[in-house]
Design an enzyme around this catalytic site. Structure first.
Site, PDB file in Angstrom:
ATOM      1  N   ASP A 255      27.923 -17.757   8.063  1.00  0.00           N
ATOM      2  CA  ASP A 255      29.172 -16.987   8.051  1.00  0.00           C
ATOM      3  C   ASP A 255      29.331 -16.156   6.783  1.00  0.00           C
ATOM      4  O   ASP A 255      30.213 -15.295   6.710  1.00  0.00           O
ATOM      5  CB  ASP A 255      30.385 -17.916   8.232  1.00  0.00           C
TER       6      ASP A 255
ATOM      7  N   LYS B  56      41.541  -9.116   0.675  1.00  0.00           N
ATOM      8  CA  LYS B  56      41.162 -10.501   0.378  1.00  0.00           C
ATOM      9  C   LYS B  56      42.367 -11.150  -0.304  1.00  0.00           C
ATOM     10  O   LYS B  56      42.747 -10.775  -1.413  1.00  0.00           O
ATOM     11  CB  LYS B  56      39.946 -10.520  -0.552  1.00  0.00           C
TER      12      LYS B  56
ATOM     13  N   ARG C 291      38.240  -5.023  -0.275  1.00  0.00           N
ATOM     14  CA  ARG C 291      36.800  -4.809  -0.215  1.00  0.00           C
ATOM     15  C   ARG C 291      36.467  -3.879   0.949  1.00  0.00           C
ATOM     16  O   ARG C 291      37.171  -3.840   1.949  1.00  0.00           O
ATOM     17  CB  ARG C 291      36.050  -6.139  -0.101  1.00  0.00           C
TER      18      ARG C 291
ATOM     19  N   ASP D 162      30.852 -11.538   0.438  1.00  0.00           N
ATOM     20  CA  ASP D 162      31.632 -12.712   0.044  1.00  0.00           C
ATOM     21  C   ASP D 162      31.250 -13.245  -1.336  1.00  0.00           C
ATOM     22  O   ASP D 162      30.409 -14.131  -1.469  1.00  0.00           O
ATOM     23  CB  ASP D 162      31.516 -13.826   1.090  1.00  0.00           C
TER      24      ASP D 162
ATOM     25  N   GLY E 216      40.162 -16.802   7.046  1.00  0.00           N
ATOM     26  CA  GLY E 216      41.348 -17.563   6.661  1.00  0.00           C
ATOM     27  C   GLY E 216      42.282 -16.813   5.739  1.00  0.00           C
ATOM     28  O   GLY E 216      43.491 -17.040   5.749  1.00  0.00           O
ATOM     29  N   ARG E 217      41.742 -15.909   4.915  1.00  0.00           N
ATOM     30  CA  ARG E 217      42.593 -15.127   3.996  1.00  0.00           C
ATOM     31  C   ARG E 217      42.060 -13.711   3.814  1.00  0.00           C
ATOM     32  O   ARG E 217      42.403 -13.031   2.858  1.00  0.00           O
ATOM     33  CB  ARG E 217      42.715 -15.830   2.650  1.00  0.00           C
TER      34      ARG E 217
END
Length: 567
Positions: free
Chosen positions: A323, A158, A236, A333, A138-139
């Site tokens: 995910d 990110k 990242r 994440d 999403g981002r």
């Protein structure tokens, strides 16, 4: 014929033109774009993505970007000169303006879809279309893939703006979450734990986004106010960003007969995973089915080792869905993560996480993710009963192997050579009852003190005589075993290599991102130094600041002891 990386090997990459020559886009070149996507990357509104491995997306640059910091260690590993951060095009590129890309770089990035499973239960309701076809990056937008001294890495922004998977959000990351992720990835690497890495951190001097968060000193569980935040972008880096949930998405499409190419797309993404993350361990010449069996076995070993290392340093992922589980076997994440201070097996920093993703439940969550991974591979073996049985066996052995690895880890943390379950379990009980600080207590034990008096500085509350007697009995038992096994000095050194002095303490990271919001980045850079060598004692003034118990005012404090995933 020499490769690009060989030509540049030994020479630091000093400018953006040299950097561009390192590009090599295996993901976009070997996999399939969504056939409904645009070629120019102007694809920012939420929509269903029915097939293909990625959507070409052009990120949106943050306005008036300002450089905050970069990872000197990662730059060195990649052969990059720190002078690159002063190159205008380099800064523009990694603050989201990739229109400056020079040939053979791509001026367009890519976002990927993935499925969501929570403890093995498939979810589609988080997708705005209720089908699972709108869930993914999403981002997060990958913008570069290249070879650095023969090592392939992918670089991902990110907070680079909306993608088709943004579910109506703005695709931005705020300064707070960007600082946390930037610092945490390099800290985890310094702890010796496989992880994605941090390249650069930029903040916008003018772009503001609004997010729910906590008022100063709030004791609320969930955010109680809306606050304005500066938008930021951290880059990242990883060998790949392939996730279990990504493989799962393609397996779901096979099972649902979503389209004619579903099985082929699953095969392609699994082969790409092998090429990106297991190339040196899986022989090229063996059959594809044999590769799948070996892949499952290798991933199991990596995942088990990863979880044991998380537990070793007190790390809690907080939201360990399929995910958020890297198929390459490293930490991915850094959103609702945290590190355990006051020892609590149920420690969970994220308000949306629940006990199922708490500190001591991470091995169980990992097992479920691994089962999801194996079931996602199974359609590729549907006509080979013997291979399916092997895959099932690999899957079923996870829990036992995980338990064994954890016991070995706790044994090593206590300096023991042989597993002693009763000693370890009594130690856990005493830590809980004594309100012990996880990191401080293990480090003090690493000195192998003569008596328990020095351990008492590890406790958040004074211990009574009865509890003190229990500690004395445990300590005497532990010391007697150590003396029988080997040289005490060697034991201490071994323990110190596993039990860090410094850990992530949210209350000391908060001032770093708050000061950064005022344009002062010194605390971020100070934490970079502290986190770069967490096993070594620092000078006394640094040690007094960063190696101490959590102050009482931060217990049950919103945004410090717990936080939402608002970022």
């Amino acid at each position: 014929m020499s490769t690009k990386s060989e030509l540049l090997k030994g020479k630091l990459t000093e400018n953006f033109s040299e950097f561009s020559k390192l590009s090599d886009y295996s993901f976009m070149n070997s996999l399939k774009a969504d056939p409904q996507s645009t070629k120019d990357g102007n694809d920012h509104k939420p929509r269903s993505v029915y097939s293909g491995h990625y959507v070409p997306v052009a990120p949106k640059a943050i306005t008036n970007p300002e450089y905050i910091s970069h990872s000197k260690k990662l730059f060195k590993e990649l052969g990059l000169s720190s002078d690159l951060t002063k190159d205008q095009n380099f800064s523009r590129f990694f603050s989201g303006d990739i229109s400056v890309a020079e040939y053979p770089m791509s001026p367009i990035g890519w976002a990927t879809g993935y499925a969501l499973s929570i403890y093995g239960t498939e979810y589609t309701q988080q997708c705005p279309f209720g089908t699972g076809n709108g869930y993914g990056d999403g981002r997060a937008i990958s913008v570069f893939e290249g070879l650095f001294n023969g090592k392939r890495v992918e670089m991902q922004l990110k907070g680079g703006g909306p993608t088709p998977y943004c579910r109506g959000a703005d695709g931005r990351a705020v300064l707070r979450s960007s600082v946390r992720e930037f610092l945490a990835q390099e800290f985890m690497d310094a702890l010796g734990i496989p992880t994605t890495r941090s390249l650069t951190l930029y903040v916008s001097r003018s772009e503001i986004v609004s997010r729910p968060w906590y008022s100063k000193g709030s004791k609320y569980f969930e955010p109680d106010i809306m606050i304005n935040n500066q938008a930021a972008i951290t880059t990242r880096v990883a060998p790949s960003f392939l996730r279990v949930g990504q493989i799962e998405l393609f397996a779901r499409r096979v099972r649902n007969n979503s389209h004619n190419e579903a099985l082929n797309e699953l095969k392609m993404i699994v082969q790409h995973l092998i090429d990106r993350n297991y190339k040196d361990e899986i022989e090229h010449e063996i059959s594809f089915e044999s590769k799948i069996i070996k892949l499952a076995s290798l991933y199991r070993s990596r995942l088990i080792s990863l979880i044991a290392n998380w537990m070793r340093v007190g790390y809690c992922q907080g939201n360990f869905n399929s995910d958020n589980c890297a198929a390459g076997g490293y930490t991915l994440d850094y959103g609702p993560f945290g590190f355990c201070e006051l020892f609590d097996p149920r420690f969970q920093p994220w308000t949306g996480g629940g006990e199922h993703f708490s500190f001591f439940n991470q091995p169980s969550a990992a097992e479920v993710n691994f089962k999801t991974f194996c079931s996602s591979l199974s359609p590729l073996l549907s006509e080979r009963k013997q291979d399916l049985e092997k895959l099932e066996e690999i899957k079923n052995d996870f829990a036992e192997l995980m338990d064994n690895e954890l016991m070995k880890m706790w044994t090593n943390k206590l300096g023991l050579e042989r597993i002693n379950k009763s000693l370890i379990n009594e130690f856990f009980n005493l830590m809980v009852i004594s309100k012990a600080d996880f990191t401080i207590l293990f480090r003090k034990l690493s000195n192998i003190p003569d008596n328990i008096s020095s351990l008492k500085d590890s406790f958040y509350l004074p211990i009574d005589d009865e509890l003190s007697n229990r500690w004395e009995a445990w300590f005497k038992n532990w010391k007697s075993i150590l003396k029988k096994e080997a040289n005490i000095k060697a034991k201490s050194a071994s323990m110190k290599s596993l039990n860090p002095v410094y850990t992530w303490r949210e209350w000391m990271v908060v001032p770093a991102y708050e000061e950064a919001g005022k344009g002062n980045y010194e605390k971020i850079k100070e934490l970079q130094v502290i986190f770069s060598n967490p096993y070594k004692e620092q000078l006394s003034d640094i040690d007094q600041t960063y190696n101490r118990l959590k102050p009482s005012e931060y217990f049950n404090c919103g945004g410090v002891s717990h936080y939402s995933c608002s970022s």
